[in-house]
Design a protein around this motif. Sequence first.
Motif, PDB file in Angstrom:
ATOM      1  N   ASN A  91       0.849  -1.185   0.000  1.00 44.82           N
ATOM      2  CA  ASN A  91       0.000   0.000   0.000  1.00 44.82           C
ATOM      3  C   ASN A  91       0.887   1.238   0.000  1.00 44.82           C
ATOM      4  OD1 ASN A  91      -2.705  -1.309   0.373  1.00 44.82           O
ATOM      5  ND2 ASN A  91      -1.711  -2.046   2.232  1.00 44.82           N
ATOM      6  N   GLN A  92       0.799   2.019  -1.114  1.00 41.48           N
ATOM      7  CA  GLN A  92       1.638   3.209  -1.282  1.00 41.48           C
ATOM      8  C   GLN A  92       0.754   4.450  -1.248  1.00 41.48           C
ATOM      9  OE1 GLN A  92       5.113   3.201  -1.872  1.00 41.48           O
ATOM     10  NE2 GLN A  92       4.955   5.393  -1.564  1.00 41.48           N
ATOM     11  N   PRO A  93       0.952   5.355  -0.257  1.00 39.68           N
ATOM     12  CA  PRO A  93       0.102   6.554  -0.181  1.00 39.68           C
ATOM     13  C   PRO A  93       0.337   7.478  -1.374  1.00 39.68           C
ATOM     14  CG  PRO A  93       1.898   6.673   1.413  1.00 39.68           C
ATOM     15  CD  PRO A  93       1.933   5.296   0.846  1.00 39.68           C
ATOM     16  N   MET A  94      -0.727   8.220  -1.783  1.00 35.23           N
ATOM     17  CA  MET A  94      -0.645   9.174  -2.884  1.00 35.23           C
ATOM     18  C   MET A  94      -0.682  10.589  -2.331  1.00 35.23           C
ATOM     19  SD  MET A  94      -3.156   7.561  -5.818  1.00 35.23           S
ATOM     20  CE  MET A  94      -4.642   7.849  -4.844  1.00 35.23           C
ATOM     21  N   GLN A  95      -0.108  11.523  -3.095  1.00 36.78           N
ATOM     22  CA  GLN A  95      -0.202  12.922  -2.700  1.00 36.78           C
ATOM     23  C   GLN A  95      -1.646  13.390  -2.849  1.00 36.78           C
ATOM     24  OE1 GLN A  95       2.549  15.207  -5.007  1.00 36.78           O
ATOM     25  NE2 GLN A  95       4.341  14.516  -3.843  1.00 36.78           N
ATOM     26  N   GLY A  96      -2.084  14.136  -1.884  1.00 39.50           N
ATOM     27  CA  GLY A  96      -3.454  14.626  -1.908  1.00 39.50           C
ATOM     28  C   GLY A  96      -4.449  13.659  -1.302  1.00 39.50           C
ATOM     29  N   GLY A  97      -3.979  12.551  -0.762  1.00 40.21           N
ATOM     30  CA  GLY A  97      -4.881  11.597  -0.122  1.00 40.21           C
ATOM     31  C   GLY A  97      -5.111  10.364  -0.959  1.00 40.21           C
ATOM     32  N   GLY A  98      -5.487   9.296  -0.290  1.00 35.15           N
ATOM     33  CA  GLY A  98      -5.725   8.031  -0.962  1.00 35.15           C
ATOM     34  C   GLY A  98      -4.444   7.215  -1.071  1.00 35.15           C
ATOM     35  N   TRP A  99      -4.551   6.044  -1.651  1.00 38.39           N
ATOM     36  CA  TRP A  99      -3.383   5.176  -1.797  1.00 38.39           C
ATOM     37  C   TRP A  99      -3.571   4.223  -2.964  1.00 38.39           C
ATOM     38  CZ3 TRP A  99      -7.291   4.237   1.642  1.00 38.39           C
ATOM     39  CH2 TRP A  99      -7.811   2.926   1.714  1.00 38.39           C
ATOM     40  N   VAL A 100      -2.445   3.692  -3.429  1.00 42.84           N
ATOM     41  CA  VAL A 100      -2.444   2.690  -4.491  1.00 42.84           C
ATOM     42  C   VAL A 100      -1.968   1.378  -3.884  1.00 42.84           C
ATOM     43  CG1 VAL A 100      -1.435   1.975  -6.695  1.00 42.84           C
ATOM     44  CG2 VAL A 100      -2.014   4.372  -6.298  1.00 42.84           C
ATOM     45  N   ALA A 101      -2.733   0.324  -4.101  1.00 37.13           N
ATOM     46  CA  ALA A 101      -2.383  -0.997  -3.587  1.00 37.13           C
ATOM     47  C   ALA A 101      -2.022  -1.902  -4.761  1.00 37.13           C
ATOM     48  CB  ALA A 101      -3.531  -1.592  -2.787  1.00 37.13           C
ATOM     49  N   THR A 102      -0.865  -2.567  -4.667  1.00 40.02           N
ATOM     50  CA  THR A 102      -0.473  -3.561  -5.669  1.00 40.02           C
ATOM     51  C   THR A 102      -0.516  -4.936  -5.027  1.00 40.02           C
ATOM     52  OG1 THR A 102       1.870  -3.209  -5.140  1.00 40.02           O
ATOM     53  CG2 THR A 102       0.964  -1.986  -7.001  1.00 40.02           C
TER      54      THR A 102
END
Length: 799
Positions: free
Chosen positions: A344-355
């Motif tokens: 789980n990698q956080p994104m700028q501005g909120g939210g995250w990307v999960a691989t």
Amino acid sequence: MHQVLYCLTEEHDWRLVALGGAVCLLASAAAISLFHRARATKGVGRLAWLGLDAAVSGCGIWATHFIAMLAYGPGGAGAYNIPVTILSLVFAISVTFVGLSIAVSSSRAVWIALGGAIVGSGVAAMHYTGMAALEIPARVGWIGSTVAVSVLSGIVFAALALLMAARRDDLFHALTATVLLTVGIVAHHFTAMGAVVLTPDPTLAIGGLSIPPASLSFLTASAAVAIIAIALVAALLDRRAKGELGAQQMVLDTALENMSQGLCMFDADGKIMLFNERYAAMLRRTDIALAGRLLVDVLREEEAKGEWHGDADEFFARLVADAREGRTTTDVVNRFGRSIRVVNQPMQGGGWVATFEDITEWLEAQAKISHMARHDALTSLPNRVLFHEQLEQGLRRTRSGDQLAVLCLDLDHFKDINDSLGHPIGDALLKEVGRRLTAAVGESDTVARLGGDEFAVVQIGRSEETAARSLAGRLVEIISAPYEIDDHQIVIGVSIGISLSPQDGSDPSELLKNADLALYRAKADGRGTYRFFETGMDARAQARRLLEMDLRAALQRDEFEAYYQPIRDVASGRVVAFEALLRWNHPQRGLIAPIDFIPLAEETGLILQLGEFVLRSACTDAATWPDDVDLAVNLSPVQFKNPNLIASVTAALAVSGLDARRLELEITESVLLQNSEATLTTLHELRAMGVRISLDDFGTGYSSLSYLRSFPFDKIKIDRSFVSELATREDSMAIIRAVTGLGRSLGIVTTAEGVENDVQLELLRREGCTQAQGYLFSKPRPASDVAMMLNRPRLLASA
């Protein structure tokens, strides 16, 4: 309504009405397209697109109004006030810009509708300001209710147009929004014109800052052309941008769907924004609606089906918290029997990307690699690495008073099995030995294969030395029992060295070293037995290591020399040959006997260099002897396995100039125990060169007669053990009689070794032995004494 229809049908030129409608439709289409572009961009880019959209929309509204006014019959007699006309255009652009900005900046319907309503208000502001610019000889009055309907129709249709455009950027929604905006502008204009009431008043004059309708027609036509040009440029830019976006989207979609990993993107609230099919298939969520849903709702749905174990709310809260605090997390989860690594990698501005990556096979491969790195590939027993680790653990586990024993095992003559029966049989034998060892030890003991035919055992938790002694005796018995492998019955022994902790060492390396020293002693004491480590063994091993170092240095310092012992014909007493024997002149220890260094040279492989030296030196010396005196040179079993043997013999003969027929190579039966087919091939090649072959130490092996049948030897040498007891033991006499008789029958020369007195020589002569050598004639002497040994019939020497 009747008044509006009357105004539209009776008071307007339909050709100009159609032109105004076309301009309005084109401007509306460009405005909606630019609205989509503005929503798709951020920052300064959005502001630029909004400005262009407001200019296109405002000019379109303004042009539509004045083209329609040209179509209005009563308007043709008047003129338009220039400042007010310009002000109407400013109102159209500025109010539209405000409305579009509000609609673009939000995704909520209420704000989009409000923006559309402001755009509709801008249409009304422009229209009624434009009507105020009309100067005709009549008073202009208004029907209030119709005015209200015109304003409301513009607001409603403009709001609907932007709501429709904001729902989705596709052809249907774009066309629908374009039509609604066009209807809003046109409906407002003609409804408002239906509200006009003109009262003729000749006293009203046209002002000086007015423009006649003909001139205005030019201006509106120019405005319409500008609108069309701006709309076309905007459409081209939008088409190009959409094409680039479409290409990027296609690349992105292709990349997403061809990823080996699953991917899912979440906004700050944990709502699923984007995912690929690999993600849905990997987690078996293909039958669950995912887009736009909160992850926690998906987890609850799976929990209800029994496909999710754990607290969904707690898990979801942790993910959201980690993303908000900017933490990257990595977990391995098990889903439907598969191991999946989630990053789980956080994104700028909120939210995250999960691989999501399926690492099941990778984990299995890692486990296999780890097992292979710590276990023997052939027997699956622990290897040296794991054995050291378990030995360390055993030493830590042993309580005060407990004893730990390390047993090093080496199979006796295993190499002969490998050479005679082949490596597959040897491998099968090693597997069976490993199985027997594992079955023989206790549950807490460890069996390992350290390499080759070397095994080791750690015996833990026994407090008496007798336990190790008992185990060693049992292992000697078990390993020595016959094996049945591929129709071969194999009997093999084992030698065992034992070290005990704590008395023989307290760390793995020391215990293994001492057990290995004890193993060397067991092998030296005749093999097939076991020995415990004793303090003196280390000193003997040190002496052996020093001897090995001296041996290597002696090769560099040319400390070796070829000595020669005569071989005499028994009947005539003439010297017929000399046997070359190696001697080591040590600078400190003096002359070292071959028995003290030849076995070490064979173990270390140095015998190859020593054998080359003896062969070259002896051939060179023999080339100076009389032509009827031959040379005999011993070949070690290690030397005989050297693939360069034929080349070495050829080179020695060529350099020395010695006739090949004068060279005799002596081999022992252990040479024939190796790969028999390859051995016989080499022997035949040597015979083809003219070299003679002698079988040394005849009678001490197990298959001498079969060897005589398989290869036609030129000579057989009777071992000195039979000659030394010739006068005292009848069985020795019987053996010599049989060998000499066999030699006569096969036409093979027989040579007796170790002849030390006249009684032995006389008995050998009586039995028909062909040749003899020993201290009765001479002990081995350097090359400088060969001439003396040739001239003197007998040189007695003490043994």
